[in-house]
Design a protein around this motif. Sequence first.
Motif, PDB file in Angstrom:
ATOM      1  N   GLU A  91       0.812  -1.218   0.000  1.00  0.00           N
ATOM      2  CA  GLU A  91       0.000   0.000   0.000  1.00  0.00           C
ATOM      3  C   GLU A  91       0.846   1.270   0.000  1.00  0.00           C
ATOM      4  O   GLU A  91       0.394   2.333  -0.417  1.00  0.00           O
ATOM      5  CB  GLU A  91      -0.983   0.007   1.172  1.00  0.00           C
ATOM      6  N   THR A  96      -2.514  -1.283  -4.902  1.00  0.00           N
ATOM      7  CA  THR A  96      -3.658  -1.612  -4.066  1.00  0.00           C
ATOM      8  C   THR A  96      -4.531  -2.620  -4.770  1.00  0.00           C
ATOM      9  O   THR A  96      -4.582  -2.676  -5.996  1.00  0.00           O
ATOM     10  CB  THR A  96      -4.498  -0.360  -3.745  1.00  0.00           C
ATOM     11  N   ARG A  98      -8.153  -3.609  -5.719  1.00  0.00           N
ATOM     12  CA  ARG A  98      -9.444  -2.950  -5.826  1.00  0.00           C
ATOM     13  C   ARG A  98     -10.552  -3.988  -5.776  1.00  0.00           C
ATOM     14  O   ARG A  98     -10.527  -4.977  -6.488  1.00  0.00           O
ATOM     15  CB  ARG A  98      -9.530  -2.175  -7.123  1.00  0.00           C
ATOM     16  N   ASP A 104      -9.694   5.485  -7.171  1.00  0.00           N
ATOM     17  CA  ASP A 104      -9.030   5.673  -5.892  1.00  0.00           C
ATOM     18  C   ASP A 104      -8.468   7.088  -5.860  1.00  0.00           C
ATOM     19  O   ASP A 104      -7.880   7.550  -6.836  1.00  0.00           O
ATOM     20  CB  ASP A 104      -7.894   4.653  -5.751  1.00  0.00           C
TER      21      ASP A 104
END
Length: 128
Positions: A91, A96, A98, A104
């Motif tokens: 992160e 990341t 999803r 995002d």
Amino acid sequence: MEDTQERPNDIEAMQAALQKANAEAQKHREQKNAYRGMVTRLMAERTLSEAGLTNAKVAKYLDYSKVTVTDTGELEGLSEQLDALKEDLPELFGVTKRVSGGGDAADKQPVTRKPKTSANALVEQLKG
């Protein structure tokens, strides 16, 4: 006879001079190590920035004592730490997972605006 009486004083003077030289050498070693650490840190941060990692959180997880600058000016020990961090804390690197198809906020690029000059501000005031 004078020679033997002066000799203990010479030895004491040489010992004092040696202690002073050792203290100065220690001070210079400490300054050199502090400077080397600062240079290593700056080079590592520049390397991170050039790699596109602008997240300041990444830098706090690095152990700069394990990063050295080689004679050729390259960093040694940084890439291994980054690989380990990418695996442990993805992160921090913008990787990341999803769940939905939504965007995002971290993916958005910040809007950069040029600062207005005083002349531009005055023109806008006169127009408005």
